[in-house]
Write a protein that holds these residues in place. Structure first.
Motif, PDB file in Angstrom:
ATOM      1  N   GLY A   1       0.810  -1.205   0.000  1.00  0.00           N
ATOM      2  CA  GLY A   1       0.000   0.000   0.000  1.00  0.00           C
ATOM      3  C   GLY A   1       0.848   1.262   0.000  1.00  0.00           C
ATOM      4  N   VAL A   2       1.934   1.236   0.775  1.00  0.00           N
ATOM      5  CA  VAL A   2       2.839   2.390   0.839  1.00  0.00           C
ATOM      6  C   VAL A   2       3.478   2.650  -0.528  1.00  0.00           C
ATOM      7  N   ILE A   3       3.919   1.582  -1.200  1.00  0.00           N
ATOM      8  CA  ILE A   3       4.539   1.721  -2.523  1.00  0.00           C
ATOM      9  C   ILE A   3       3.575   2.394  -3.496  1.00  0.00           C
ATOM     10  N   ASN A   4       2.342   1.919  -3.546  1.00  0.00           N
ATOM     11  CA  ASN A   4       1.349   2.507  -4.444  1.00  0.00           C
ATOM     12  C   ASN A   4       1.020   3.936  -4.044  1.00  0.00           C
ATOM     13  N   GLY A   5       0.973   4.193  -2.732  1.00  0.00           N
ATOM     14  CA  GLY A   5       0.694   5.538  -2.256  1.00  0.00           C
ATOM     15  C   GLY A   5       1.794   6.522  -2.620  1.00  0.00           C
ATOM     16  N   VAL A   6       3.048   6.108  -2.431  1.00  0.00           N
ATOM     17  CA  VAL A   6       4.185   6.987  -2.735  1.00  0.00           C
ATOM     18  C   VAL A   6       4.214   7.340  -4.217  1.00  0.00           C
ATOM     19  N   PHE A   7       4.064   6.333  -5.074  1.00  0.00           N
ATOM     20  CA  PHE A   7       4.118   6.613  -6.517  1.00  0.00           C
ATOM     21  C   PHE A   7       2.904   7.412  -6.984  1.00  0.00           C
ATOM     22  N   SER A   8       1.759   7.208  -6.374  1.00  0.00           N
ATOM     23  CA  SER A   8       0.580   8.002  -6.730  1.00  0.00           C
ATOM     24  C   SER A   8       0.778   9.468  -6.365  1.00  0.00           C
ATOM     25  N   VAL A   9       1.366   9.709  -5.196  1.00  0.00           N
ATOM     26  CA  VAL A   9       1.643  11.088  -4.770  1.00  0.00           C
ATOM     27  C   VAL A   9       2.680  11.726  -5.685  1.00  0.00           C
ATOM     28  N   LEU A  10       3.752  10.981  -6.007  1.00  0.00           N
ATOM     29  CA  LEU A  10       4.783  11.517  -6.896  1.00  0.00           C
ATOM     30  C   LEU A  10       4.209  11.858  -8.271  1.00  0.00           C
ATOM     31  N   GLU A  11       3.323  11.011  -8.767  1.00  0.00           N
ATOM     32  CA  GLU A  11       2.697  11.287 -10.056  1.00  0.00           C
ATOM     33  C   GLU A  11       1.814  12.527  -9.980  1.00  0.00           C
ATOM     34  N   ARG A  12       1.072  12.657  -8.886  1.00  0.00           N
ATOM     35  CA  ARG A  12       0.209  13.833  -8.717  1.00  0.00           C
ATOM     36  C   ARG A  12       1.049  15.108  -8.636  1.00  0.00           C
ATOM     37  N   MET A  13       2.211  15.024  -8.009  1.00  0.00           N
ATOM     38  CA  MET A  13       3.097  16.186  -7.898  1.00  0.00           C
ATOM     39  C   MET A  13       3.740  16.548  -9.236  1.00  0.00           C
ATOM     40  N   SER A  14       3.891  15.533 -10.107  1.00  0.00           N
ATOM     41  CA  SER A  14       4.637  15.746 -11.352  1.00  0.00           C
ATOM     42  C   SER A  14       3.764  15.959 -12.575  1.00  0.00           C
ATOM     43  N   LYS A  15       2.455  15.732 -12.466  1.00  0.00           N
ATOM     44  CA  LYS A  15       1.621  15.678 -13.668  1.00  0.00           C
ATOM     45  C   LYS A  15       1.594  16.979 -14.459  1.00  0.00           C
ATOM     46  N   ASN A  16       1.821  18.112 -13.798  1.00  0.00           N
ATOM     47  CA  ASN A  16       1.814  19.398 -14.510  1.00  0.00           C
ATOM     48  C   ASN A  16       3.206  19.854 -14.926  1.00  0.00           C
ATOM     49  N   LYS A  17       4.218  19.063 -14.593  1.00  0.00           N
ATOM     50  CA  LYS A  17       5.588  19.410 -14.967  1.00  0.00           C
ATOM     51  C   LYS A  17       5.791  19.194 -16.473  1.00  0.00           C
ATOM     52  N   THR A  18       6.588  20.059 -17.072  1.00  0.00           N
ATOM     53  CA  THR A  18       6.824  19.969 -18.518  1.00  0.00           C
ATOM     54  C   THR A  18       7.466  18.649 -18.904  1.00  0.00           C
ATOM     55  N   TRP A  19       8.455  18.210 -18.120  1.00  0.00           N
ATOM     56  CA  TRP A  19       9.167  16.977 -18.446  1.00  0.00           C
ATOM     57  C   TRP A  19       8.229  15.767 -18.410  1.00  0.00           C
ATOM     58  N   TYR A  20       7.262  15.793 -17.487  1.00  0.00           N
ATOM     59  CA  TYR A  20       6.332  14.669 -17.375  1.00  0.00           C
ATOM     60  C   TYR A  20       5.369  14.655 -18.560  1.00  0.00           C
ATOM     61  N   GLN A  21       4.863  15.812 -18.919  1.00  0.00           N
ATOM     62  CA  GLN A  21       3.925  15.892 -20.026  1.00  0.00           C
ATOM     63  C   GLN A  21       4.568  15.541 -21.363  1.00  0.00           C
ATOM     64  N   LYS A  22       5.881  15.794 -21.488  1.00  0.00           N
ATOM     65  CA  LYS A  22       6.578  15.498 -22.733  1.00  0.00           C
ATOM     66  C   LYS A  22       7.116  14.063 -22.788  1.00  0.00           C
ATOM     67  N   THR A  23       7.037  13.359 -21.691  1.00  0.00           N
ATOM     68  CA  THR A  23       7.500  11.963 -21.675  1.00  0.00           C
ATOM     69  C   THR A  23       6.602  11.115 -22.571  1.00  0.00           C
ATOM     70  N   PRO A  24       7.163  10.359 -23.498  1.00  0.00           N
ATOM     71  CA  PRO A  24       6.352   9.534 -24.408  1.00  0.00           C
ATOM     72  C   PRO A  24       5.455   8.559 -23.645  1.00  0.00           C
ATOM     73  N   ALA A  25       4.285   8.308 -24.189  1.00  0.00           N
ATOM     74  CA  ALA A  25       3.309   7.429 -23.543  1.00  0.00           C
ATOM     75  C   ALA A  25       3.874   6.032 -23.308  1.00  0.00           C
ATOM     76  N   VAL A  26       4.675   5.545 -24.252  1.00  0.00           N
ATOM     77  CA  VAL A  26       5.216   4.193 -24.113  1.00  0.00           C
ATOM     78  C   VAL A  26       6.182   4.098 -22.938  1.00  0.00           C
ATOM     79  N   ILE A  27       6.911   5.200 -22.664  1.00  0.00           N
ATOM     80  CA  ILE A  27       7.817   5.216 -21.512  1.00  0.00           C
ATOM     81  C   ILE A  27       7.017   5.216 -20.220  1.00  0.00           C
ATOM     82  N   LYS A  28       5.962   6.023 -20.171  1.00  0.00           N
ATOM     83  CA  LYS A  28       5.106   6.054 -18.985  1.00  0.00           C
ATOM     84  C   LYS A  28       4.491   4.679 -18.725  1.00  0.00           C
ATOM     85  N   TRP A  29       4.054   4.034 -19.817  1.00  0.00           N
ATOM     86  CA  TRP A  29       3.459   2.701 -19.674  1.00  0.00           C
ATOM     87  C   TRP A  29       4.485   1.699 -19.156  1.00  0.00           C
ATOM     88  N   ALA A  30       5.697   1.727 -19.708  1.00  0.00           N
ATOM     89  CA  ALA A  30       6.739   0.772 -19.308  1.00  0.00           C
ATOM     90  C   ALA A  30       7.123   0.964 -17.846  1.00  0.00           C
TER      91      ALA A  30
END
Length: 484
Positions: free
Chosen positions: A342-371
């Motif tokens: 649960g902690v692992i999923n929580g940490v990564f969910s928070v990190l994603e929420r913190m990063s979703k508006n960052k330019t580098w995150y938005q420009k990351t290819p979908a296939v990389i995000k999926w992998a």
């Protein structure tokens, strides 16, 4: 009683259909019979038999739970709206069923943890938790809170009994919210037509095939590898087993959900979808919107939103999100592995929420995000699978080549023969391809053709026959989520 057992498929299921439709036919004879709600009474009775099949004592626990939930629900409804007394009533009701869940499921874990931390020697006798206690408790909480919020009215005793004991969902969900289930109790909102009946049968066949053809076969190989680990294991086998479990838990639980959805439809009740191709996700947040959807909906409705959701600033949103995933881990089981998961999923969910508006995150290819997402999911499932922290540590050391075995009795060639590789490919394609938009759009167009419809029905029938053959020629394997 498992959905994939001979006794269910060839005895219990036919009796259920025959009894239900016979009762429904009698209800049509006159208004007196309709008021008696014979078909619902039949469903409650058959639900208690289904639940008590594993343990006769479980029937008494379920009946007691039904009466308790019914009475507390009526109490909440009678207290004046928007008063401290009404809030106190719902909080006390939730506390009562939650304490029962803690007693049955977490007493041993809590006592053991206290003994380890404080060097105590407290003893506790082994407590057998009622089957599906977590799902039943969450249904009860939904009943209380929806009444408190006036999202739904408190039902009568038969309504509460049908909601809690409805056998397609009673053991492992999907978790139906009371406000969604209650509106379908009225016969005017039920669908008992040929189209709905055929949809239900097709969904059952699909779920049945997922379980016995894929999930059980993958699970059997995982058990074999685990049993031979004392003789050494090579890194390819370790990664292969990790991937096998990723496929097994998906096909096991989504297969169960398909059967539950199909069964419910046969009785005129539609439960909401529980899976939507989660292995297509490009983030952990998206994964949890696609995986065990009913559980995610429950946590959003009754924990995340009451905590404030995203209405109280970014930092509070991150905390609320982490709390939800921490509780998700605890809900799954009394063990540090579940908490860590649960902690692992929580940490990564928070990190994603913190990063979703960052330019580098938005420009990351979908296939990389999926992998990246699938890598996190794959590894976190191993934390979920292994019961102790020492096992987790040892397994991850093998995965990443830190630990090597000088001799290995059975290498990966022994386990992953052509048949197993073929099934793994089928499992991978089946978990991804049908969820792609172009494939879904294509199917929506051609499925309306009568010839395509007939061919698909023949193929489904053949799949059902193949699944029965697998079931008869294999040993019984319970659904993974039966333990939760």
């Amino acid at each position: 009683m498992a959905f994939t057992s001979s006794i269910f498929l060839f005895v219990f299921f036919p009796i259920c259909l025959l009894g239900f439709f016979l009762a429904h036919a009698v209800e049509k004879v006159g208004s007196v019979f309709k008021k008696l709600r014979l078909s619902d009474l039949f469903l409650v009775g058959i639900g208690l038999i289904f639940y008590g099949w594993a343990s006769f004592d479980g029937i008494f626990w379920m009946v007691g739970m039904i009466f308790l939930v019914f009475l507390l629900g009526k109490l909440i409804e009678k207290v004046p709206q928007k008063t401290p007394a009404r809030l106190l009533a719902v909080l006390c009701s939730v506390l009562v069923v939650t304490l029962a869940l803690i007693y049955f499921k977490y007493t041993g874990f809590l006592v053991t943890t206290i003994n380890q931390i404080f060097s105590f020697s407290l003893s506790v006798k082994s407590i057998a938790a009622p089957l599906g206690v977590s799902f039943i408790t969450f249904s009860a909480i939904s009943y209380f809170v929806d009444i408190y919020r006036q999202d739904a009215k408190a039902g009568n005793l038969l309504d509460a009994a049908l909601y809690l004991s409805f056998f397609p969902k009673v053991i492992s969900g999907p978790i139906a919210l009371w406000k969604d289930f209650s509106v379908q109790i009225c016969w005017a909102d039920r669908k008992l037509d040929t189209e709905n009946f055929l949809w239900g049968l097709n969904r059952m066949i699909l779920g049945f095939a997922k379980k016995v053809i894929l999930a059980d076969v993958f699970g059997l190989l995982i058990s074999q590898i685990s049993g031979n680990m004392s003789g050494g294991i090579d890194i390819i086998t370790a990664w292969g087993m990790a991937f096998l479990y990723m496929l097994q838990i998906y096909y096991d639980f989504s297969g169960y959900s398909d059967i539950a959805l199909g069964l419910s439809a046969l009785f005129g009740i539609r439960l909401k979808e529980n899976f939507c191709f989660p292995y297509l996700s490009q983030s952990i947040g998206e994964f949890w919107r696609r995986w065990h959807i009913s559980l995610g909906t429950w946590f959003r409705e009754y924990i995340y939103i009451p905590l404030g959701g995203n209405r109280k600033g970014k930092n509070r949103t991150f905390v609320n999100l982490f709390i939800v995933f921490l509780v998700t881990g605890i809900w799954h089981g009394a063990g540090w592995n579940y908490i860590l998961w649960g902690v692992i999923n929580g940490v990564f969910s928070v990190l994603e929420r913190m990063s979703k508006n960052k330019t580098w995150y938005q420009k990351t290819p979908a296939v990389i995000k999926w992998a990246v997402t699938m890598s996190i999911v794959l590894l976190s499932w191993q934390v979920f699978r292994l019961s102790s922290m020492s096992e987790i540590g040892q397994y991850f050391q093998i995965l990443f080549g830190v630990v090597h075995f000088d001799t290995v009795n059975f290498t990966w060639q022994y386990y992953f023969d052509l048949r197993m590789v073929f099934l793994m490919i089928v499992g991978t394609v089946g978990a991804i391809l049908p969820g792609l938009s172009p494939v879904q759009n294509c199917w929506n167009r051609i499925s309306k053709n009568k010839a395509v419809f007939c061919i698909s029905q023949v193929l489904l029938l053949g799949l059902g026959v193949l699944a029965v053959m697998f079931m008869i020629n294999s040993t019984y394997s319970p659904f993974i989520y039966f333990q939760y």
